[in-house]
Design a protein around this motif. Structure first.
Motif, PDB file in Angstrom:
ATOM      1  N   VAL A   1       0.812  -1.224   0.000  1.00 11.18           N
ATOM      2  CA  VAL A   1       0.000   0.000   0.000  1.00 11.18           C
ATOM      3  C   VAL A   1       0.847   1.276   0.000  1.00 11.18           C
ATOM      4  O   VAL A   1       0.495   2.254  -0.670  1.00 11.18           O
ATOM      5  N   PRO A   2       1.976   1.342   0.734  1.00  7.77           N
ATOM      6  CA  PRO A   2       2.689   2.624   0.845  1.00  7.77           C
ATOM      7  C   PRO A   2       3.168   3.208  -0.474  1.00  7.77           C
ATOM      8  O   PRO A   2       3.356   4.423  -0.576  1.00  7.77           O
ATOM      9  N   CYS A   3       3.371   2.389  -1.503  1.00  6.49           N
ATOM     10  CA  CYS A   3       3.854   2.939  -2.773  1.00  6.49           C
ATOM     11  C   CYS A   3       2.829   3.864  -3.410  1.00  6.49           C
ATOM     12  O   CYS A   3       3.163   4.629  -4.327  1.00  6.49           O
ATOM     13  N   TYR A   4       1.590   3.862  -2.908  1.00  8.05           N
ATOM     14  CA  TYR A   4       0.557   4.758  -3.423  1.00  8.05           C
ATOM     15  C   TYR A   4       0.288   5.942  -2.496  1.00  8.05           C
ATOM     16  O   TYR A   4      -0.390   6.894  -2.907  1.00  8.05           O
ATOM     17  N   TYR A   5       0.833   5.890  -1.254  1.00  6.82           N
ATOM     18  CA  TYR A   5       0.484   6.934  -0.285  1.00  6.82           C
ATOM     19  C   TYR A   5       1.671   7.502   0.494  1.00  6.82           C
ATOM     20  O   TYR A   5       1.497   8.479   1.220  1.00  6.82           O
TER      21      TYR A   5
END
Length: 448
Positions: free
Chosen positions: A262-266
């Motif tokens: 998820v972190p690669c988008y946020y």
């Protein structure tokens, strides 16, 4: 089929018991069969039996000293310590002497330098490996950790995705659901994939994700109550890979994604990290913990955790003994243990030797219901701990915590600041005296 080919096929299928049965028969016929020994050692590595693998490859190195793959695997089995790292490096360099284009040796040199926090060398070896084979997983992973340690988040996450499907990042299947790649308006199952501390950390982005998608969070059962309370816009279920997962009524998942995907988008730049509280402890449990702590007297109540991780997660680097912390523990406070494994004997011996009391409540910290630990941490005045799941918990709760970062540490605590939670203060190159002096100043400030 040739028995050796059959054993190799079984290893590729991760059917290790059947592979071992064939390999043991082969070694009964010829104890010095280099191929059988090599595959036997490979199975031992896959099963994390490093001591066994070490002895097997020591034998292989004598029988087949000109095989670079033997030296690569021999290097992988060395002890995880400074002396072991020297031996590993020697083995990998030996493999490169035999084959200057050996990407396995290069990638393992990159991984070794990540282990000992030498980022520059890690990047050199990873890039040499990837120049020859741009898809080599260990090289990509090592480069991912190097970028994350440098705070180059976008590059780090982009490379980190290549770990999915390895033993460290399980690729959980939910029927035929494809992996989510940031599409908005979808219904996505996010699943926890690593330890409890990692799961707490990555949950910090799910409310952001819920603005773009319908999020179903498949977390571990012990975290389910805490996550349900803390993530009101997320559909939390406590199955964690359960094949009979019960999807909330009216929802039809269209994608799946691991939590660390998820972190690669946020979280691609420093400004993307709000660092604010995102977990909420149970208010009734907090009242109970407040009552318990009040029975200890009027001194400040400070939580302490001095061991973290396990053998598989390099816990030996983030473990202290109580004796080494004496200059800190002498401070005039009530110490409350946050150890999740039974420390009662160690605490009793330390109190007998030093006269310093540490309160331990096994019914809070040693049980599966993590809500209890969360409520206790929320009611403390301060937490002082080595890197462990309770430090992530403190950060998520917005609780002040001082993290005693070891010299050899992972990417998460490598930088001087901690963007994930503003309430955490990192101590690099610390001594118990320094922490004790800082705590003395903190106590004076609190008293004033």
């Amino acid at each position: 089929m040739n028995l050796k080919y059959q054993a190799k096929a079984l290893i590729d299928q991760k059917n290790y018991p059947e592979a071992l049965r064939i390999l043991m028969d082969l070694l009964d016929d010829d104890p010095d069969d280099p191929q059988a020994l090599f595959m036997f050692g490979s199975v031992a590595i896959h099963q994390n039996k490093r001591g066994l693998a070490y002895n097997i490859y020591a034998r292989c190195a004598k029988i087949a000293p000109d095989n670079p793959s033997v030296w690569v695997n021999y290097g992988r089995c060395q002890e995880d310590s400074p002396e072991g790292w020297k031996a590993s490096e020697w083995c990998f360099m030996k493999a490169l002497e035999l084959d200057s284009q050996n990407v396995a040796a290069m990638s393992n040199l990159a991984a070794l330098n990540i282990q000992r926090c030498q980022i520059k060398d890690a990047k050199i070896w990873a890039k040499r490996c990837l120049k020859i084979n741009p898809e080599y997983q260990v090289g990509l992973t090592s480069l991912a950790f190097a970028y994350l340690m440098e705070g180059k988040w976008e590059k780090g996450w982009d490379h980190y995705r290549h770990m999915l499907g390895t033993t460290n990042r399980i690729d959980v299947q939910y029927g035929n659901l494809p992996l989510w790649e940031g599409q908005k308006g979808e219904t996505v199952i996010v699943y926890g994939e690593q330890g409890i501390g990692d799961e707490i950390l990555y949950s910090s982005m799910l409310e952001d994700m819920a603005k773009d998608c319908t999020v179903i969070y498949d977390t571990m059962p012990r975290l389910e109550p805490l996550m349900k309370r803390s993530l009101p816009n997320v559909h939390v279920i406590g199955g964690r890979w359960d094949t009979d997962l019960v999807i909330p009524e009216g929802l039809t998942p269209t994608y799946r994604v691991p939590a660390a995907g998820v972190p690669c988008y946020y979280r691609n730049k420093r400004e993307d990290f709000p660092g604010k509280q995102y977990l909420t402890a149970d208010p009734d449990m907090r009242k109970s913990m407040r009552g318990l702590l009040d029975t200890l007297g009027t001194k400040p109540k400070i939580g302490v955790a001095w061991t973290g991780g396990s053998k598989g997660t390099r816990g030996h680097f983030r473990t202290q003994d109580l004796e080494s912390l004496t200059q800190l523990l002498r401070q005039d406070v009530e110490w409350v243990s946050l150890q999740y494994k039974d420390p009662s004997q160690e605490i009793a011996e330390y109190e007998e030797n030093r006269g310093i009391k540490i309160h331990h409540f096994p019914w809070i910290t040693e049980v599966k219901d993590y809500d209890l630990t969360a409520a206790l941490v929320a009611e403390l005045d301060l937490v002082i701990a080595v890197p462990t799941s309770v430090t992530q918990l403190a950060g998520g709760l917005g609780q002040d915590a001082w993290v005693l970062v070891p010299e050899i540490t992972g990417w998460l605590f490598y930088q001087n600041d901690y963007p994930w939670a503003k309430s955490l203060k990192l101590y690099h190159d610390w001594t118990a005296k320094q922490i004790g002096d800082d705590l003395s100043g903190w106590l004076k400030q609190k008293a004033a």
